[in-house]
Each structure stands twice: as C-alpha cells, then as structure tokens.
Design a protein around this motif. Sequence first.
Motif, short mmCIF file in Angstrom:
data_model
loop_
_atom_site.label_atom_id
_atom_site.label_comp_id
_atom_site.label_asym_id
_atom_site.label_seq_id
_atom_site.Cartn_x
_atom_site.Cartn_y
_atom_site.Cartn_z
N LEU A 93 -2.70 59.63 21.55
CA LEU A 93 -2.40 59.71 22.96
C LEU A 93 -2.80 61.07 23.60
CD1 LEU A 93 1.41 58.39 22.44
CD2 LEU A 93 -0.76 57.24 23.70
N ARG A 94 -2.60 62.26 22.77
CA ARG A 94 -3.04 63.69 23.15
C ARG A 94 -4.30 63.71 23.42
NH1 ARG A 94 -1.99 67.86 25.85
NH2 ARG A 94 -2.47 69.90 24.79
N ALA A 95 -5.20 62.81 22.73
CA ALA A 95 -6.50 62.80 22.85
C ALA A 95 -7.06 62.51 24.42
CB ALA A 95 -7.51 62.25 21.98
N GLN A 96 -6.34 61.71 24.90
CA GLN A 96 -6.53 61.22 26.23
C GLN A 96 -6.49 62.35 27.21
OE1 GLN A 96 -3.83 57.77 27.09
NE2 GLN A 96 -4.35 56.62 25.16
N ASP A 97 -5.71 63.28 27.33
CA ASP A 97 -5.57 64.38 28.01
C ASP A 97 -6.87 65.33 28.05
OD1 ASP A 97 -2.66 63.88 28.42
OD2 ASP A 97 -2.06 65.50 26.92
N PHE A 98 -7.74 64.92 26.95
CA PHE A 98 -9.16 65.69 27.23
C PHE A 98 -10.16 64.78 27.38
CE2 PHE A 98 -6.11 68.05 24.33
CZ PHE A 98 -6.02 69.26 24.94
N SER A 99 -9.99 63.59 27.96
CA SER A 99 -11.06 62.66 28.21
C SER A 99 -11.55 63.17 29.37
CB SER A 99 -10.38 61.15 28.57
OG SER A 99 -9.90 61.32 29.66
N TRP A 100 -13.06 62.69 29.67
CA TRP A 100 -13.63 63.23 30.81
C TRP A 100 -12.95 62.76 32.12
CZ3 TRP A 100 -16.93 66.88 30.86
CH2 TRP A 100 -17.94 67.14 29.63
N ASP A 101 -12.36 61.63 32.25
CA ASP A 101 -11.59 61.09 33.22
C ASP A 101 -10.45 62.20 33.67
OD1 ASP A 101 -13.26 59.04 33.93
OD2 ASP A 101 -11.84 57.71 32.76
N SER A 102 -9.71 62.47 32.50
CA SER A 102 -8.50 63.37 32.81
C SER A 102 -9.22 64.86 33.15
CB SER A 102 -7.69 63.58 31.31
OG SER A 102 -6.52 64.26 31.48
N VAL A 103 -10.04 65.34 32.38
CA VAL A 103 -10.65 66.57 32.81
C VAL A 103 -11.06 66.72 34.32
CG1 VAL A 103 -12.34 68.27 32.27
CG2 VAL A 103 -11.11 67.30 30.42
N GLU A 131 -10.13 68.31 40.09
CA GLU A 131 -9.97 68.03 41.43
C GLU A 131 -8.93 68.38 41.74
OE1 GLU A 131 -10.58 63.66 41.29
OE2 GLU A 131 -13.04 63.76 41.59
N ALA A 132 -7.80 68.26 41.12
CA ALA A 132 -6.69 68.57 41.57
C ALA A 132 -6.67 70.32 41.87
CB ALA A 132 -5.35 68.41 40.61
N LEU A 133 -7.12 71.01 41.04
CA LEU A 133 -7.21 72.45 41.16
C LEU A 133 -8.03 72.80 42.40
CD1 LEU A 133 -6.81 75.37 40.04
CD2 LEU A 133 -8.93 75.03 38.76
N TYR A 134 -9.14 72.22 42.47
CA TYR A 134 -9.93 72.36 43.66
C TYR A 134 -9.44 71.93 45.01
CZ TYR A 134 -14.03 72.88 40.48
OH TYR A 134 -15.08 73.34 39.79
N GLN A 135 -8.61 70.89 45.00
CA GLN A 135 -7.72 70.61 46.13
C GLN A 135 -6.55 71.66 46.60
OE1 GLN A 135 -8.58 67.59 48.15
NE2 GLN A 135 -7.17 69.04 49.57
#
Length: 157
Positions: free
Chosen positions: A129-139, A144-148
Amino acid sequence: KRGSFFVFFFLNQIRFAIPNAELWTVADQPMEGEGIINFGKVSLEKLCELYQRAWVFCMPSTYEGFGVPYVEAIASGTAVVASPNPGAKEVLAVGKYGILAEDQDLGNQIIRLLQDQTLRMSYEQKGLLRAQDFSWDSVVQQYEALYQELIDKFRKS
C-alpha cells in the motif's frame, strides 16, 4: 551498505536462531560465511525476482537520502528491516510500513519477522500500500498539486 556489519549479525545471531536462514547479497564484494549466497551485480529483472522471493529485505545503511531500495522492496511485497536513517524513516513512515531497528536490535528484528509469518505478511501488505505513494502517477499528481499551489500563490501576489 555496511555489508560486513550485517554479515556479523547474520552469522552470529540470525543463523544461530534459524540454522537454515540464507543471506542473499547483491554487491560488488562477495561476503563469506555459511548460508551466504552472493549474486554480485544483477540485472534489474533479476533484482526484482530476488526482492519478490526474499522473506525480508535489510539494508542497515546509516544514511540514505531517499531510500530507493526500500521502495523497491516494499513494492515487491517484501517486509523491510532498516537502520533508522532519513531515507528509511521517510519511506517506512517512521516504522509504520517496515521495522526501523537500532544496530543492537537489528538481528532480533529480522529473526522476529522470519519466525512470525503473520507479522511478516502484515508488513508485506502494508508495504504494498505504501509503495503506491511512490508510483509515477502519485508523484506526478504531487508535482502538479505543488505547481498549481505555486501558480495560485503567484497570481495572488
């Protein structure tokens, strides 16, 4: 990293408690001792296979800036025991998704995971489950959220 240090715990503590335990190493320098299997440098495909076959991954590094090997291990469904370095703390969320062990407790924690299948499987599932936080989609979403946020902040000023 710190392979000789870990070999000491393996030979004198882990192997003593679990005589058929094996230590698989992926390193330039082969390690010596009963139960140690040296793979040397391996391809990415072989590394993935080894992660998936291992019961526990341990890298007792005193410093990791991020901790890519920990992410690779948990993404492969492997329980992790790590020294409490910055990268391990971040990836394992200070012990929520893997065990952080001080040097003197490293062997005991590995023995605990090897002997307690329920605990080991719990860390395997939590790690996936934790590894999903580091998937390309998540990153990408995080960037995108930071840029916005920065764009919105710039527009307001």
